[in-house]
Design an enzyme around this catalytic site. Structure first.
Site, PDB file in Angstrom:
ATOM      1  N   GLY A 121     -39.961 -23.767 -54.739  1.00  0.00           N
ATOM      2  CA  GLY A 121     -40.791 -24.785 -55.366  1.00  0.00           C
ATOM      3  C   GLY A 121     -41.093 -25.898 -54.375  1.00  0.00           C
ATOM      4  N   GLY A 172     -38.144 -20.533 -55.836  1.00  0.00           N
ATOM      5  CA  GLY A 172     -39.223 -20.166 -56.741  1.00  0.00           C
ATOM      6  C   GLY A 172     -39.820 -18.810 -56.453  1.00  0.00           C
ATOM      7  N   GLU A 195     -30.361 -23.728 -53.070  1.00  0.00           N
ATOM      8  CA  GLU A 195     -30.404 -24.941 -53.894  1.00  0.00           C
ATOM      9  C   GLU A 195     -29.224 -25.883 -53.694  1.00  0.00           C
ATOM     10  OE1 GLU A 195     -33.218 -22.049 -55.492  1.00  0.00           O
ATOM     11  OE2 GLU A 195     -31.100 -21.912 -54.938  1.00  0.00           O
ATOM     12  N   ASP A 203     -31.547 -21.842 -59.772  1.00  0.00           N
ATOM     13  CA  ASP A 203     -32.217 -21.734 -61.065  1.00  0.00           C
ATOM     14  C   ASP A 203     -33.093 -20.489 -61.116  1.00  0.00           C
ATOM     15  OD1 ASP A 203     -34.063 -22.602 -59.201  1.00  0.00           O
ATOM     16  OD2 ASP A 203     -34.982 -24.113 -60.497  1.00  0.00           O
TER      17      ASP A 203
END
Length: 497
Positions: A121, A172, A195, A203
């Site tokens: 992301g 992502g 992350e 996630d």
């Protein structure tokens, strides 16, 4: 019919199409909904969620058609195709539209250029947004909600979906890939879930897919952000196929020619796609040149040290690790540089995620993500590791594991008063991946076979190779597991050790 030795290298998916069939390639503008399919209350909410916003880029995602194949090309190569809200707002409604279309047979997602499918992301933009206060943090949380809905829709997609993990595939980009039945790695694939490096947690459904990898591989990858290159992502269970990047164009052309019978089940369609992808395999790197990384004594050490339910116990296990001492010391140094909050929340999510459905995973992860958007470690981590030149060590708050109490960790898993779980737009209520048979056999499957039969090593390997349709990598994976986890039973067979 395409010849397997007629190979051309194409730089981007757009060029695959234009060279394969110029008259068919048609860049499309994203439609939010198609009224012909019926707009339910849920879909009207989707239309509201994905309507264009000020600042959205025009061509950050390209959509193309090649006969029965529909291609999604992430088109921000200068930023390694980092996923942002503008892209997600285009992709999700298009996937829902294609899912209903009788003309769309196979969906493929890839990245522009040769460097990345998607490096994650656009967290730099989110960190700057978070500094605007509550309103900015809410916008960041909304982005994750949209991204997770997209990933969830992929997990339950009703048509064959292929992710081409060519180049950097992190964060992502992993979310756009790992929940699909087909994930193609190439010699350029670079996988990671980084992350914890930036004060966040793995996630995009990481609580689900990482917790279901063999042994403690998922825990290790989640906490350390270890990178897997090329064929290693196949052996680890991240990718389902390994294809040389030079044949991607020909493979896409061949997939576009597939014709499904109207009454074919999803399983039958997936089987045909699987067979077609396998036609373009040009062989795996030699096991001598590129041995399985997470194997043998190292894999034993990973399972020994990362089996615990507290980060402190993992640290203690690494400190006393004797067989892989150098690796353990390096891993300790890596973990010590990570956000203590991120490590503890990530580990708890992995352990709970083993019992979550895919629906619950994304709903709960959205709550955790929203909590992190209000936490100082995310902004600090992004600035320290990604925005500072050169990168610096982040100043975490709290700074030590002892300060991150169980109650503090539990707060990340609670919904704020008055809030409810986010609504999902896909149909994917499962606890185990329904299409796992297209990946290499899991260690659990190998264990069950050994416990239920009395075959010797060669017979066991041959049985799996045959059952998996001569799939490349099966022989190497099964042989490694048997060497590491079995002993002779004294009667010509094997005993699980």
């Amino acid at each position: 019919m395409l010849l397997r030795n007629s190979l051309c290298r194409f730089s981007t998916p757009s060029s695959w199409i234009s060279r394969a069939s110029p008259s068919i390639a048609m860049p499309l503008r994203a439609k939010v909904t198609n009224p012909a399919f019926g707009v339910t209350a849920k879909m009207s909410t989707l239309a509201e969620l994905t309507k264009p916003q000020e600042g959205d880029e025009t061509d950050d995602v390209l959509f193309n058609s090649l006969y029965g194949v529909r291609l999604v090309e992430l088109n921000r190569p200068a930023k390694f195709n980092a996923l942002n809200g503008s892209m997600a707002r285009k992709i999700l409604p298009r996937l829902k539209e294609w899912e209903k279309s009788e003309l769309a047979n196979v969906i493929m997602v890839s990245g522009a250029g040769e460097k990345a499918l998607c490096a994650g992301g656009d967290v730099a933009a989110l960190a700057l947004q978070n500094e605007q206060g509550i309103e900015g943090q809410k916008k960041s949380s909304d982005f994750f909600g949209l991204e997770f809905r997209l990933d969830h829709a992929i997990a339950g997609y009703k048509k064959p979906y292929i992710s081409v993990m060519d180049g950097v595939t992190m964060g992502g980009g992993v979310g756009l890939s790992v929940h699909a039945p087909f994930r193609i790695a190439t010699e350029r694939t670079l996988f990671a879930m980084p992350e914890t490096t930036i004060g966040y947690f793995p996630d995009v459904g990481g609580s689900f897919f990482l917790s279901r990898l063999d042994g403690e591989i998922g825990t290790y990858l989640a906490l350390t952000s270890e990178r897997l290159k090329g064929v290693q992502s196949l052996y680890a269970g991240i990718a389902t196929h390994y294809i040389d990047s030079s044949v991607l164009g020909n493979m896409t052309q061949r997939l576009s020619e597939l014709v499904f019978k109207d009454y074919s089940s999803l399983r039958e369609r997936l089987d045909l796609v699987n067979q077609t992808i396998s036609e373009f395999s040009t062989g795996l790197p030699s096991i001598q040149e590129q041995p399985i990384l997470l194997a043998g004594n190292l894999r034993n050490a990973i399972d020994r040290c990362f089996q615990y339910n507290s980060v402190e116990e993992i640290f203690q296990a690494l400190e006393r690790e004797a067989e892989q001492k150098e690796w353990a010391q390096k891993t300790l140094e890596t973990l010590s540089s990570r956000s203590p909050t991120s490590l503890k929340v990530a580990l708890r999510a992995l352990r709970l995620g083993r019992r979550w459905t895919i629906d619950e995973t994304f709903q709960r992860e959205h709550g955790i993500a929203a909590h992190f958007m209000r936490h100082p470690d995310f902004v600090e981590g992004v600035k320290a590791r990604l925005m500072s030149k050169p990168p610096r060590q982040a100043s975490w708050q709290p700074a030590t594991l002892s300060e991150v109490t169980d109650e503090y960790v539990a707060s990340f898993f609670k919904l704020p008063e008055g809030e409810s779980r986010m609504e999902l737009f896909g149909d994917a209520e499962f606890r185990e991946y329904p299409h796992a048979q297209y990946a290499l056999p899991s260690e659990q499957e190998i264990e069950r076979f050994v416990r239920d039969t009395s075959k010797d090593r060669n017979e066991t390997v041959n049985q799996f190779v045959s059952k998996w349709g001569q799939k490349e990598g099966v022989k190497e994976k099964v042989a490694e597991v048997l060497a590491r986890r079995t002993v002779s039973d004294g009667k010509g067979g094997l005993k699980w050790d």
